[in-house]
Design a protein around this motif. Structure first.
Motif, mmCIF file in Angstrom:
data_model
loop_
_atom_site.group_PDB
_atom_site.id
_atom_site.type_symbol
_atom_site.label_atom_id
_atom_site.label_comp_id
_atom_site.label_asym_id
_atom_site.label_seq_id
_atom_site.Cartn_x
_atom_site.Cartn_y
_atom_site.Cartn_z
ATOM 1 N N LEU A 303 0.800 -1.221 0.000
ATOM 2 C CA LEU A 303 0.000 0.000 0.000
ATOM 3 C C LEU A 303 0.836 1.275 0.000
ATOM 4 C CD1 LEU A 303 -3.005 -0.764 2.357
ATOM 5 C CD2 LEU A 303 -3.125 -0.045 -0.017
ATOM 6 N N VAL A 304 1.924 1.286 0.754
ATOM 7 C CA VAL A 304 2.738 2.497 0.862
ATOM 8 C C VAL A 304 3.682 2.554 -0.336
ATOM 9 C CG1 VAL A 304 4.411 3.771 2.242
ATOM 10 C CG2 VAL A 304 2.545 2.529 3.366
ATOM 11 N N SER A 305 3.479 3.558 -1.165
ATOM 12 C CA SER A 305 4.273 3.665 -2.395
ATOM 13 C C SER A 305 5.457 4.614 -2.256
ATOM 14 C CB SER A 305 3.384 4.134 -3.550
ATOM 15 O OG SER A 305 2.802 5.403 -3.264
ATOM 16 N N HIS A 306 5.396 5.580 -1.327
ATOM 17 C CA HIS A 306 6.465 6.576 -1.210
ATOM 18 C C HIS A 306 6.659 6.969 0.248
ATOM 19 C CE1 HIS A 306 5.183 7.012 -5.429
ATOM 20 N NE2 HIS A 306 6.388 7.457 -5.659
ATOM 21 N N HIS A 307 7.920 7.264 0.611
ATOM 22 C CA HIS A 307 8.272 7.800 1.917
ATOM 23 C C HIS A 307 9.007 9.128 1.724
ATOM 24 C CE1 HIS A 307 7.876 3.460 2.709
ATOM 25 N NE2 HIS A 307 7.563 3.788 3.941
ATOM 26 N N PHE A 308 8.751 10.093 2.616
ATOM 27 C CA PHE A 308 9.407 11.393 2.542
ATOM 28 C C PHE A 308 9.827 11.835 3.935
ATOM 29 C CE2 PHE A 308 6.883 11.423 -1.316
ATOM 30 C CZ PHE A 308 7.661 12.111 -2.230
ATOM 31 N N PRO A 309 10.939 12.597 4.030
ATOM 32 C CA PRO A 309 11.273 13.246 5.303
ATOM 33 C C PRO A 309 10.361 14.459 5.518
ATOM 34 C CG PRO A 309 12.840 13.904 3.629
ATOM 35 C CD PRO A 309 11.951 12.877 2.993
ATOM 36 N N LEU A 310 10.344 14.969 6.740
ATOM 37 C CA LEU A 310 9.474 16.097 7.073
ATOM 38 C C LEU A 310 9.733 17.299 6.165
ATOM 39 C CD1 LEU A 310 7.316 17.086 9.136
ATOM 40 C CD2 LEU A 310 9.222 18.068 10.442
ATOM 41 N N GLU A 311 10.997 17.582 5.878
ATOM 42 C CA GLU A 311 11.335 18.761 5.089
ATOM 43 C C GLU A 311 10.840 18.673 3.651
ATOM 44 O OE1 GLU A 311 15.362 19.942 7.601
ATOM 45 O OE2 GLU A 311 15.532 19.232 5.541
ATOM 46 N N ALA A 312 10.463 17.480 3.192
ATOM 47 C CA ALA A 312 9.956 17.320 1.824
ATOM 48 C C ALA A 312 8.432 17.181 1.801
ATOM 49 C CB ALA A 312 10.613 16.103 1.169
ATOM 50 N N THR A 313 7.764 17.700 2.827
ATOM 51 C CA THR A 313 6.317 17.574 2.893
ATOM 52 C C THR A 313 5.629 18.194 1.690
ATOM 53 O OG1 THR A 313 6.296 17.469 5.312
ATOM 54 C CG2 THR A 313 4.273 18.195 4.234
ATOM 55 N N ALA A 314 6.069 19.357 1.246
ATOM 56 C CA ALA A 314 5.446 20.000 0.081
ATOM 57 C C ALA A 314 5.569 19.117 -1.152
ATOM 58 C CB ALA A 314 6.087 21.366 -0.173
ATOM 59 N N GLU A 315 6.728 18.501 -1.349
ATOM 60 C CA GLU A 315 6.913 17.583 -2.475
ATOM 61 C C GLU A 315 5.975 16.392 -2.362
ATOM 62 O OE1 GLU A 315 10.422 14.774 -4.467
ATOM 63 O OE2 GLU A 315 10.896 16.125 -2.801
ATOM 64 N N ALA A 316 5.799 15.892 -1.141
ATOM 65 C CA ALA A 316 4.899 14.762 -0.930
ATOM 66 C C ALA A 316 3.460 15.120 -1.277
ATOM 67 C CB ALA A 316 4.988 14.299 0.528
ATOM 68 N N PHE A 317 3.043 16.320 -0.930
ATOM 69 C CA PHE A 317 1.664 16.730 -1.181
ATOM 70 C C PHE A 317 1.378 16.957 -2.661
ATOM 71 C CE2 PHE A 317 1.212 16.796 3.192
ATOM 72 C CZ PHE A 317 -0.048 17.215 3.590
ATOM 73 N N THR A 318 2.392 17.287 -3.430
ATOM 74 C CA THR A 318 2.176 17.502 -4.865
ATOM 75 C C THR A 318 2.419 16.243 -5.690
ATOM 76 O OG1 THR A 318 4.460 18.273 -5.161
ATOM 77 C CG2 THR A 318 2.778 19.940 -4.696
ATOM 78 N N LEU A 319 2.948 15.193 -5.084
ATOM 79 C CA LEU A 319 3.269 13.981 -5.834
ATOM 80 C C LEU A 319 2.069 13.375 -6.551
ATOM 81 C CD1 LEU A 319 5.384 11.823 -6.636
ATOM 82 C CD2 LEU A 319 4.735 10.584 -4.550
ATOM 83 N N PRO A 320 0.898 13.231 -5.908
ATOM 84 C CA PRO A 320 -0.226 12.602 -6.621
ATOM 85 C C PRO A 320 -0.604 13.302 -7.925
ATOM 86 C CG PRO A 320 -0.692 12.691 -4.271
ATOM 87 C CD PRO A 320 0.556 13.506 -4.491
ATOM 88 N N GLY A 321 -0.395 14.612 -7.990
ATOM 89 C CA GLY A 321 -0.678 15.331 -9.224
ATOM 90 C C GLY A 321 0.398 15.177 -10.281
ATOM 91 N N ARG A 322 1.567 14.642 -9.873
ATOM 92 C CA ARG A 322 2.683 14.487 -10.798
ATOM 93 C C ARG A 322 2.949 13.043 -11.195
ATOM 94 N NH1 ARG A 322 6.987 15.204 -8.227
ATOM 95 N NH2 ARG A 322 6.298 15.686 -6.110
ATOM 96 N N SER A 323 2.393 12.098 -10.433
ATOM 97 C CA SER A 323 2.714 10.694 -10.667
ATOM 98 C C SER A 323 1.452 9.857 -10.675
ATOM 99 C CB SER A 323 3.667 10.183 -9.577
ATOM 100 O OG SER A 323 3.838 8.783 -9.667
ATOM 101 N N GLN A 324 1.348 8.984 -11.657
ATOM 102 C CA GLN A 324 0.235 8.042 -11.716
ATOM 103 C C GLN A 324 0.472 6.830 -10.828
ATOM 104 O OE1 GLN A 324 -2.650 8.569 -13.554
ATOM 105 N NE2 GLN A 324 -1.762 10.600 -13.870
ATOM 106 N N ASP A 325 1.705 6.659 -10.379
ATOM 107 C CA ASP A 325 2.068 5.460 -9.616
ATOM 108 C C ASP A 325 2.296 5.780 -8.141
ATOM 109 O OD1 ASP A 325 1.904 4.126 -11.980
ATOM 110 O OD2 ASP A 325 4.060 4.044 -12.337
ATOM 111 N N SER A 326 1.376 6.515 -7.557
ATOM 112 C CA SER A 326 1.441 6.769 -6.116
ATOM 113 C C SER A 326 0.152 6.262 -5.489
ATOM 114 C CB SER A 326 1.620 8.266 -5.828
ATOM 115 O OG SER A 326 0.479 8.998 -6.219
ATOM 116 N N LEU A 327 0.275 5.764 -4.276
ATOM 117 C CA LEU A 327 -0.903 5.265 -3.562
ATOM 118 C C LEU A 327 -0.898 5.890 -2.167
ATOM 119 C CD1 LEU A 327 -3.380 3.528 -3.873
ATOM 120 C CD2 LEU A 327 -2.068 1.557 -3.083
#
Length: 338
Positions: A303-327
């Motif tokens: 189920l978990v497709s990606h992990h991010f550190p706290l400082e990359a929270t903004a990148e994590a929040f925009t990932l679904p709009g940039r990648s079809q392969d995120s869950l």
């Protein structure tokens, strides 16, 4: 030692800021947050600033799917101690209203829910919570599994709201994390089959690996299921799913409609006596969710497709709009970039 948090000060923007060090009240614990799952509601607040009646009108810390380690306890705390690994139930009810007294605390009008305006969430390194909102998890569980207890609880509550009985056939519309976990919960609770429908081949492939029957939308309207769990928020999925219910079928609606009003094919549903139930979070689900995840009856390894550190929270929040392969995206507040 600074207590850093990911703060949304402006729409679509995250700043890493220091927050005050939490101090436990008499019945509170302080938790070192290890994993926070990102929910669709978090992304909606990040991109649109509101969900229905809840409007972001100032800085807010997002994230409500969380787990961690207890590091401090108030003098009245009895169930947990420092060093315990815990999953966090993110809603704090008032305990005094009619709904709370009858056990429906999730319907409390004064429920303080993490990352729902005006309350901050769990994307912070250390967080204070009432003892009643934390549940120990075994050493065999990972922290990301502990965070998954929250979306699994939504799925469990949907199964309960639908009146699911062993041996029934279940249809799930929407193969996001909640939809997949709802389907896995239905299997664990005795469903004969679970079919899940989505337009994403990637998400359907994960559902298939977790034991669900994966389908793309086909427009079929055969009455071949006893229960519908709608998790997509899409009107076509709701309509087609309802039409696939057998006479006496039941539907639990998890997805929040994108419009104020939803259309229902009542002329078709009334003769079949289809029952509709709405789903608002959950109540009394955490022990079951933890047991199912810990015992492997609800698999979670894909189920978990990606992990991010706290400082990359903004990148994590925009990932679904940039990648079809995120869950399911997990942020680890103790892990800083670099």
């Amino acid at each position: 030692m600074a207590n850093m948090a990911a703060v949304m000060n402006r729409l679509g923007s995250i700043d890493i800021e220091e927050r005050p060090e939490p101090v436990p009240g008499p019945a509170d614990v302080v938790i070192e947050i290890r994993a926070v799952g990102i929910c669709g509601s978090d992304i909606t607040y990040f991109t649109h600033g509101r969900i229905g009646q809840w409007i972001v009108d100032g800085p807010i810390v997002l994230g409500h799917e969380a787990s961690g380690v207890v590091i401090d306890c108030g003098p009245e705390v009895q169930r947990v101690k420092a060093g315990d690994r815990v999953a966090i139930e993110p809603g704090v009810p008032c305990d005094n209203c009619r709904e709370c007294r009858r056990g429906d605390y999730h319907l409390c009008a004064d429920l303080a829910f993490l990352a729902t305006p005006p309350y901050d969430g769990a994307l912070v390194q250390r967080l204070r919570m009432p003892e009643r909102c934390v549940y120990p998890i075994p050493d065999s569980m990972t922290f990301e599994q502990g965070a998954l207890a929250e979306p699994l609880s939504v799925g469990l509550w949907a199964c309960r709201r639908s009146g699911l009985r062993p041996g029934e056939d279940v249809l799930v519309t929407g193969a996001g994390p909640v939809g997949i976990l709802a389907g896995c919960a239905a299997l664990a609770l005795g469903a004969r089959t679970v079919t899940i429908v989505d337009v994403s081949d990637f998400r359907l492939s994960i559902a298939d690996r977790l034991g669900l029957r994966a389908e793309r939308p086909s427009g079929r309207a055969d009455p071949d299921h006893d229960v519908l769990i709608e998790c997509s928020s899409a009107q076509p999925a709701l309509t087609s799913g309802l039409r696939r219910l057998r006479p006496g079928g039941r539907a639990a609606l998890v997805g929040v409609p994108k419009t104020e009003l939803a259309e229902l094919p009542l002329a078709e549903l009334v003769p079949q006596e289809v029952t509709l139930a709405l789903v608002n979070r959950y109540a009394h689900t955490w022990p079951t969710a933890i047991a199912l995840l810990a015992g492997g009856r609800v698999p979670s390894e894909h189920l978990v497709s990606h992990h991010f550190p706290l400082e990359a929270t903004a990148e994590a929040f925009t990932l679904p709009g940039r990648s079809q392969d995120s869950l399911k995206i997990v942020i680890e507040p103790q892990r800083l970039a670099g």
